[in-house]
Design a protein around this motif. Sequence first.
Motif, mmCIF file in Angstrom:
data_model
loop_
_atom_site.group_PDB
_atom_site.id
_atom_site.type_symbol
_atom_site.label_atom_id
_atom_site.label_comp_id
_atom_site.label_asym_id
_atom_site.label_seq_id
_atom_site.Cartn_x
_atom_site.Cartn_y
_atom_site.Cartn_z
ATOM 1 N N SER A 1 0.828 -1.211 0.000
ATOM 2 C CA SER A 1 0.000 0.000 0.000
ATOM 3 C C SER A 1 0.862 1.261 0.000
ATOM 4 N N GLU A 2 1.934 1.217 0.793
ATOM 5 C CA GLU A 2 2.829 2.376 0.845
ATOM 6 C C GLU A 2 3.537 2.588 -0.485
ATOM 7 N N LEU A 3 3.917 1.484 -1.153
ATOM 8 C CA LEU A 3 4.567 1.601 -2.464
ATOM 9 C C LEU A 3 3.640 2.232 -3.491
ATOM 10 N N ILE A 4 2.361 1.839 -3.456
ATOM 11 C CA ILE A 4 1.399 2.436 -4.390
ATOM 12 C C ILE A 4 1.263 3.929 -4.131
ATOM 13 N N GLU A 5 1.216 4.270 -2.822
ATOM 14 C CA GLU A 5 1.122 5.692 -2.473
ATOM 15 C C GLU A 5 2.351 6.467 -2.937
ATOM 16 N N HIS A 6 3.538 5.868 -2.731
ATOM 17 C CA HIS A 6 4.774 6.520 -3.187
ATOM 18 C C HIS A 6 4.817 6.637 -4.706
ATOM 19 N N ARG A 7 4.297 5.593 -5.391
ATOM 20 C CA ARG A 7 4.277 5.652 -6.858
ATOM 21 C C ARG A 7 3.445 6.826 -7.358
ATOM 22 N N ASP A 8 2.234 6.991 -6.756
ATOM 23 C CA ASP A 8 1.371 8.110 -7.160
ATOM 24 C C ASP A 8 2.048 9.454 -6.878
ATOM 25 N N HIS A 9 2.731 9.499 -5.742
ATOM 26 C CA HIS A 9 3.419 10.750 -5.398
ATOM 27 C C HIS A 9 4.545 11.051 -6.385
ATOM 28 N N LEU A 10 5.289 9.985 -6.760
ATOM 29 C CA LEU A 10 6.376 10.173 -7.725
ATOM 30 C C LEU A 10 5.852 10.615 -9.085
ATOM 31 N N GLU A 11 4.721 10.044 -9.507
ATOM 32 C CA GLU A 11 4.127 10.454 -10.780
ATOM 33 C C GLU A 11 3.759 11.938 -10.750
ATOM 34 N N GLU A 12 3.246 12.388 -9.618
ATOM 35 C CA GLU A 12 2.897 13.809 -9.483
ATOM 36 C C GLU A 12 4.149 14.683 -9.558
#
Length: 570
Positions: A299-310
């Motif tokens: 879950s944290e990786l998905i959150e970090h991925r979205d943040h990185l995309e932003e």
Amino acid sequence: MNTTPPSTSADHKQNTSESSHKSAPKSSHKLELKLGVGFAVMAILISALLTAGLYKLSVGWLRDSLDQRIRDTVAIGSTCFSGEDFNQFTEPEQEGSSEFLQLQKHLRQIRDAANGYRFVYAVRKAPDGSIIFIVDAEEDPAEVSHLGEIYGDAGPSLKTHIDTMQEPMVEQDFYTDKWGTWLTGYAPIKGKDGKTCAILCMDVAASTIKEQERAFLWAAITAFAITLPLSLLVGVQLGRTLAKPIKALTQGAERIAGGDLDYTVKADSHDEIGELADAFNTMTGKLSHTLDDLQKSESELIEHRDHLEELVHKRTASLEEANQRMRKDLMSAAEVQQAFLPQHPPQMPGVDFAWNFTPCNELAGDMLDICKIDKHRVGLWVADVCGHGVASTLVSVSLSRLLSNLQDNGETEAPFSLPDGAAFLNEHFSWNSESMRYFTLLYGILDTRTHEFRYVSAGHPGPIRVTKDGKADNLPMSPPAIGILPNPEFIEHQVTLEPGDRIYLYTDGITEASNSEQEEFGELRLTEKLGKLRSNTLTGSIDALLKELSIWQDDEQPADDLSIVALELK
């Protein structure tokens, strides 16, 4: 009768423990020895491999750096000459002529200006297929090569590519001739027809390069010898350190395998071995927790991925904004350069002017101008700075300002010394090995009273004169370019024009324009074309020439700046 009491389970555990303790020291010493020897050998091998790798990289870097330096040096040296400088020498009797000695002097200046070169000379291919010397910069009579002398043991690359060489190159390896063993760079010197007339050769002694390689080798051996005792010490210490916790884990595994599930492995260290002991003790209880942690991590990786995309999106937008600002700055710089071009032709009775300036990019290395000196004299010039972009544009704009200051202010009719002006520019734009910026210049002055056109050519193609009846010829040029050699000699040429004569000054972007078969437009084709365009107006002849160049290049974007300026005497 057996009086030995029966053994109990506790006694078995105690005996097992005692047996383990008795056998532990021997096993521990064996493990320490094996680990110590293994780590020591590994450390020595790693040190040896790193030393060998660094030595190989250093030698490779040294050779690549030397090859590039030789290629750059011989390329720059070749720009100081034209093919016609060498074509005039065909017989050994010409070796003592003033023209030959002047050419030999230029070669010596190049050799002395570049460090580490033993021989500098020029060769060509004879009609019988042999390679012969044209001119040699060597002063020693015992080692100098004379005009027409056969170079029988020339380098392999020279023998292979003397007919097809189009750009500077360096021998792939050392070769040996009667003067020694060398690494040689070559550069073709072309004539006005675009054909190779001579090959400029510059020799670096192999002993100089081998000496540097030996220095690298001894430094590598010394470094390895220094690290060898340290590698042994580190290996032994690592063996002792790692053997102790491994022994504890081994004993714990044996006790648990024997059924003592209450046994706890004790670990005094807080490193990876200690962590392994803790994990060994709590393995079963933490399996579910590990699964929960994995799900949480996902879950944290998905959150970090979205943040990185932003963040990537924001960074892309920022880069696009910076790119737009950079493009705007380039356009502003181009407008500044355009401001230094002639806006309107000077009003000189009996003389017409025309010009064209077409940069291949936003910023150009070419520059031209037409300046009225006084009521009887007008100056016009064209320059070609090495390279393109901001640095070349800054040099061209600075050159325009300096030339404006060098010209007479109109209050005197004293002659303007063209060689002195070129010498001043050569001192102002002296050679810098880091920027490697230099430029060619053609500057001329027309006196409307005497119809005399004086000019100086600093490594630039000479002017083209077209008479009233359409006869076109190339006027002389002289090397070298501005900013390459210290204190060179610049020569002033002069020609008297007749009414109806035209003078064209141009940059090599016109003559070096290539078609789809990589054939250059060339000076000969340019001269003939301008002669045929004599019936056009002066401006019309330039427009027609540029249209012909566009057809020649299949309407492709020019690879170099196209600049031309012309005058016609009425």
